[in-house]
Design an enzyme around this catalytic site. Sequence first.
Site, PDB file in Angstrom:
ATOM      1  N   HIS A  62       0.828  -1.209   0.000  1.00 53.17           N
ATOM      2  CA  HIS A  62       0.000   0.000   0.000  1.00 53.17           C
ATOM      3  C   HIS A  62       0.862   1.260   0.000  1.00 53.17           C
ATOM      4  O   HIS A  62       0.418   2.302   0.474  1.00 53.17           O
ATOM      5  CB  HIS A  62      -0.924  -0.005   1.230  1.00 53.17           C
ATOM      6  N   HIS A  63       2.071   1.160  -0.533  1.00 54.61           N
ATOM      7  CA  HIS A  63       2.892   2.377  -0.577  1.00 54.61           C
ATOM      8  C   HIS A  63       2.310   3.373  -1.563  1.00 54.61           C
ATOM      9  O   HIS A  63       2.612   4.558  -1.505  1.00 54.61           O
ATOM     10  CB  HIS A  63       4.352   2.053  -0.938  1.00 54.61           C
ATOM     11  N   LYS A  68      -2.959  -2.795  -7.809  1.00 54.60           N
ATOM     12  CA  LYS A  68      -3.369  -3.237  -9.148  1.00 54.60           C
ATOM     13  C   LYS A  68      -2.861  -4.635  -9.422  1.00 54.60           C
ATOM     14  O   LYS A  68      -1.709  -4.958  -9.100  1.00 54.60           O
ATOM     15  CB  LYS A  68      -2.755  -2.260 -10.172  1.00 54.60           C
ATOM     16  N   LYS A  92       6.983  -4.944 -10.336  1.00 61.24           N
ATOM     17  CA  LYS A  92       6.871  -4.628 -11.771  1.00 61.24           C
ATOM     18  C   LYS A  92       6.393  -3.190 -11.969  1.00 61.24           C
ATOM     19  O   LYS A  92       6.936  -2.438 -12.782  1.00 61.24           O
ATOM     20  CB  LYS A  92       5.884  -5.612 -12.426  1.00 61.24           C
ATOM     21  N   ASP A  97       7.622   2.595 -13.346  1.00 58.27           N
ATOM     22  CA  ASP A  97       7.023   3.846 -12.848  1.00 58.27           C
ATOM     23  C   ASP A  97       5.522   3.943 -13.077  1.00 58.27           C
ATOM     24  O   ASP A  97       5.006   4.996 -13.469  1.00 58.27           O
ATOM     25  CB  ASP A  97       7.710   5.064 -13.493  1.00 58.27           C
ATOM     26  N   LYS A 104      -3.179  -9.087  -6.512  1.00 57.10           N
ATOM     27  CA  LYS A 104      -3.552 -10.216  -7.386  1.00 57.10           C
ATOM     28  C   LYS A 104      -4.730 -10.923  -6.739  1.00 57.10           C
ATOM     29  O   LYS A 104      -4.873 -10.911  -5.509  1.00 57.10           O
ATOM     30  CB  LYS A 104      -2.389 -11.200  -7.518  1.00 57.10           C
ATOM     31  N   SER A 359      -2.745  -0.576 -18.908  1.00 59.15           N
ATOM     32  CA  SER A 359      -3.857  -0.569 -17.942  1.00 59.15           C
ATOM     33  C   SER A 359      -3.867   0.742 -17.164  1.00 59.15           C
ATOM     34  O   SER A 359      -4.931   1.289 -16.860  1.00 59.15           O
ATOM     35  CB  SER A 359      -3.713  -1.714 -16.936  1.00 59.15           C
TER      36      SER A 359
END
Length: 466
Positions: A62-63, A68, A92, A97, A104, A359
């Site tokens: 949660h940084h 996603k 990833k 960036d 997941k 995405s």
Amino acid sequence: MEYQFFKEVNKSFDKAASYTKHDKGILEQIKTCNSVYHFTFPLKKDDGSIETIHAWRAEHSHHKYPTKGGIRYSMLVNEDEVTALAALMSYKCAVVDVPFGGAKGGAKIDINNYSVDEIERITRRYTFELIKKNFIGPGEDVPAPDYGTGAREMAWIMDTYQAMNPNLNAEACVTGKPIHQGGIRGRTEATGRGVYFGLKEAVANLEDMKKLGLSTGLEGKTVIIQGLGNVGYYAAKNLYDDGAKIVGISEYNGGIYSAKGFDFDEVYAYWQEHKSLKGLEADQYFEQPNLVLEQECEILVPAALEKQLSESNAPRIKAKIIGEAANGPTTVAAHNIMKDRGALIIPDNYLNAGGVTVSYFEWLKNLSHVRFGRMDRKYEESSIMRLLNAVETLSGKSFDTDIISKVAIGPDEKDIVDSGLADTMIQSYNEINEIRKYHDTDLRTAAMISAIDKIAKSYEQLGIFP
Ligand code: NAD
């Protein structure tokens, strides 16, 4: 002994972390999975019977918000797998960036055992359970397709979320949607095209190519591709169209090799029609598809499954460059064997990031409520026309209408997405390659060092740690 995927990911993390000087506490915080939600719900099947479905969603870091990551439907889904894949998503995203934490999810089902109606009920209930626990939302956690799911499931997820949260930004709760339901042009081909941009950048580096005994550029480079699915097809097609020679292709039921190279479009059309590569003109047909990977080539692109290059075949792999298009195609032992003989291994945690990059663009499009290019395409066209007219006036000569129609084109959504994807893959490659040289390590470790540094910095900036 049972394979422990998350432990394997953490081994790579620990190796990369040893090159950094971050506080031990920060490193532990980055490595750990912040939240894992295991839930079950009943499915009423078409025949009236009731089945219990097991499902998960893991939010690793949660940084940054939102988190996603894809949703898998497979019998292999379990807590260890979703946690490990969520961690890989955190790293990833950081490498390229994309400002998201990693997540997941999945349901332990074999999609072949369910009707479309049943899969819709599973998907909608899965979404509902995520909503109840705040595990989905444009600013919380944004799923995407993965193994066993696609645009159809993403549309059901969006519809369910929107029904429960009818607000302005609800469409941004999930990506990989169909175009007419908030999706973006260029998402389908994004991962394969990202693989192509990454490889093109790698072979453009004179110093690196000299070390491998190769010339720069893709022109004439020999390539073997494993898997003609979404990622493999678009990677191979882009490489081929840019002058590379596709000399080997393997699919699950056989493979082909030809030293002079194939007409890739012909091979793909044949594959689509016959679902087999048998019968195509080739130097050799292989009943055992993995033998194709061991043939002579300069670039090998595994784009099918995990653990395809292992201790048992790595000593026979001849490629000088391995482009990991699939997730986890190389075991640690195989990596070391190929690295020791001097191969350049371009890791999955960078090379297949094109999908999540596009995405991210889809999410931005949903939040801005405007298609990329809509506001400025015509303006750009008229700017180019003004420039051409000025040149005509100054030179006293007129441009051919053919030239004008080719030059005076403003970018549409697809062009803008493609340009953002190319820029991301090129910048990130050079960034990790610099780190690799600085630490005298491999690209996989360099990509992980890059991810750790960026995530650590964002925790430090949040002021959570001194
Ligand atoms: P896909 O299902 O579209 O394609 C996989 C292909 O591999 C299929 O054509 C299948 O027949 C073939 N295959 C299966 N076993 C094989 C074997 N033993 N030898 C040769 N080919 C074999 O899947 P995809 O979306 O192309 O994903 C491929 C890999 O890329 C996976 O590891 C996936 O996790 C990873 N990936 C995909 C995306 C994406 O956007 N689709 C993004 C990142 C990573």
